[in-house]
Design a protein around this motif. Structure first.
Motif, short mmCIF file in Angstrom:
data_model
loop_
_atom_site.label_atom_id
_atom_site.label_comp_id
_atom_site.label_asym_id
_atom_site.label_seq_id
_atom_site.Cartn_x
_atom_site.Cartn_y
_atom_site.Cartn_z
N ALA A 1 0.81 -1.22 0.00
CA ALA A 1 0.00 0.00 0.00
C ALA A 1 0.84 1.26 0.00
O ALA A 1 0.32 2.36 -0.26
N TYR B 1 3.02 2.06 -2.15
CA TYR B 1 3.16 2.58 -3.52
C TYR B 1 2.07 3.62 -3.84
O TYR B 1 2.39 4.77 -4.17
N PRO B 2 0.77 3.28 -3.75
CA PRO B 2 -0.22 4.34 -4.01
C PRO B 2 -0.21 5.44 -2.96
O PRO B 2 -0.47 6.62 -3.30
N ILE C 1 2.56 7.85 -3.84
CA ILE C 1 2.18 8.66 -5.01
C ILE C 1 1.23 9.78 -4.58
O ILE C 1 1.37 10.93 -5.00
N ALA C 2 0.28 9.45 -3.71
CA ALA C 2 -0.63 10.48 -3.21
C ALA C 2 0.10 11.51 -2.38
O ALA C 2 -0.16 12.72 -2.49
N LEU D 1 -6.83 4.63 2.68
CA LEU D 1 -5.99 4.75 1.49
C LEU D 1 -6.77 5.33 0.32
O LEU D 1 -6.27 6.20 -0.41
N CYS E 1 -5.97 9.01 -1.42
CA CYS E 1 -5.70 9.18 -2.86
C CYS E 1 -6.69 10.17 -3.48
O CYS E 1 -6.30 11.01 -4.31
#
Length: 471
Positions: A149, A151-152, A155-156, A244, A248
């Motif tokens: 988790a 990774y996303p 990015i966020a 999550l 995002c």
């Protein structure tokens, strides 16, 4: 966005070429550099595999403590990403030199801003993933699949940092100008790095009553307890599905809001970067040139005056002072052994002398005029040498004086090592700068020269340690 990606790759390759002092027709990323990057990435995996499973942080006993540790790590990471994003924003808006093409193109300003914001997100995210992805991969091998988790979530977080960094960079550019804005952008990261080193001493200095009051706020059911919305990013980083998803969505919404609100300020900031008024000549910190001085004094005044008048050069000089400040704080708090403080001071002094030498020698813009002047080249070289050594030695002088008060032998040995390390760094930087037909810009800071200075300072630290042990 594809064009912005190509510009990002070109900027990265140009930075590598400048660091390696390659020719202007060799700006592609060299295969040797890519090989070194891959080797370092593999070493990070090996180090994570050997170190992480042995840390108590990797095997928590209390979920609440784990939440607090993850929150502290996320806060530090976000501040570092925000600092990197602000630096990147200043670069993409003021250093690209593509203002005419942007303003005369039929593309809307919000589209341009979205593409540039995407490039900032990419530049902020790559280094973070390079350092954090080995932890994720080792976590998969050790039974922690929830680390995927990250990774996303990262990015966020990079999107939020880039959006906030764009807002702050544009506002700072309006207030103090783009050049000073790029300097201010480096402050948060430097403060966090120095603060992490001083954290144990700062925690000891906080009164017990304040610690108790703050701890009660973090307990379950309190204002800042685990159920507080402020912990949503931390729950997202830990892999909770709903936090999550919300994190995002919040990142996408903030990026969209930033592009809509900043599109007019963005174009105005581009015009401001192109039409900045020139600085009127004047005194810098009370330093000015005087007639009737000797040649050596004039060169000293000239070199110090140029460093004080150039914010970028002054920022490079100030960045090298961080290690010296850490050594002085450790000396004042008695948190390290005197020999370790002496070693830190020797290393910092050598790095400071080398940086000043590169700024003075490689940053000389009138080198052709100096070479054709009727002044003796040896006199100019000697004055330039002292212009780099005097500030470094004066700034490090309190350390041997403080060490000499408790151990006179260690103080004398430290002073000798300081002179030797700064002299060696000065010689190595001068030799490399003078070996080129035309000195490179001061921002190049060749990797080989930095490694040679580090090895030289390391040798002087070893000599200091051996001499102290023998005596």
């Amino acid at each position: 966005m594809r064009h912005e990606l190509r510009l990002f790759v070109a900027d990265s390759a140009a930075a590598v070429s400048l660091t390696l002092r390659r020719g202007p027709n060799q700006r592609a990323m060299p295969a040797a550099v890519l090989g070194w990057i891959a080797a370092i990435y593999l070493i990070l995996h090996v180090a994570a595999m050997g170190i992480l499973p042995t840390l108590p942080y990797w095997r928590p006993t209390d979920p609440l403590d784990q939440l607090h540790l993850d929150g502290a790590a996320a806060a530090v990471l976000f501040i570092l990403m925000l600092s990197a994003a602000m630096i990147r924003c200043v670069h993409v808006m003021y250093s690209r030199n593509d203002l005419d093409l942007l303003l005369c193109s039929p593309v809307p300003g919000v589209t341009l801003l979205r593409a540039r914001l995407g490039g900032v997100v990419l530049g902020t995210l790559l280094l973070t993933l390079f350092l954090v992805s080995p932890i994720i991969h080792i976590g998969l091998l050790t039974g922690r699949p929830q680390l995927l988790a990250l990774y996303p979530a990262l990015i966020a977080m990079a999107t939020i940092a880039a959006s906030c960094g764009m807002m702050l960079a544009i506002q700072l550019a309006r207030w103090i100008g783009p050049r000073r804005a790029s300097i201010v952008a480096q402050v948060p990261g430097t403060v966090v790095i120095v603060g992490l080193y001083l954290l144990p001493n700062l925690l000891q200095a906080i009164p017990a009553g304040i610690k108790t009051s703050f701890g009660s706020l973090l307990e379950d059911g309190a204002l800042l307890g685990p159920a507080s919305p402020l912990w949503l990013p931390v729950h997202a980083l830990q892999g909770s599905p709903i936090p999550l998803m919300l994190f995002c969505l919040a990142a996408l919404g903030l990026a969209q809001l930033a592009t809509v609100l900043l599109q007019h300020r963005f174009l105005h900031a581009l015009q401001q970067g192109r039409h900045l008024t020139g600085r009127t000549p004047g005194r810098a910190f009370g330093v000015s040139l005087h007639f009737g001085r000797s040649l050596g004094q004039l060169v000293l005044y000239k070199e110090w005056l140029l460093i004080l008048r150039q914010p970028m050069l002054l920022s490079q000089f100030a960045a090298k002072l961080a290690t010296l400040v850490v050594a002085f704080v450790a000396a004042g708090t008695n948190s390290l052994r005197p020999l370790v403080i002496a070693a830190l001071t020797v290393y910092a002094t050598g790095a400071l002398a080398g940086t000043l030498t590169r700024l003075i020698e490689s940053g000389e813009q009138a080198w052709d005029l100096l070479a054709s002047s009727p002044a003796a080249p040896a006199a100019i070289r000697t004055a330039k040498r002292w212009a780099a050594l005097i500030p470094a030695l004066l700034l490090s002088l309190p350390a041997p004086l403080w060490l000499g008060g408790a151990d006179p032998k260690l103080g004398i040995l430290t002073a000798i090592a300081l002179v030797g390390a700064s002299g060696s760094a000065n010689y190595l930087s001068r030799a490399r700068a003078l070996s080129a037909d035309k000195p490179p810009p001061s921002s190049s800071a060749p990797i080989l020269a930095s490694l040679q200075e580090m090895l030289s300072s390391g040798v002087w630290i070893v000599i200091l340690t051996i001499a102290h042990t023998v005596l």
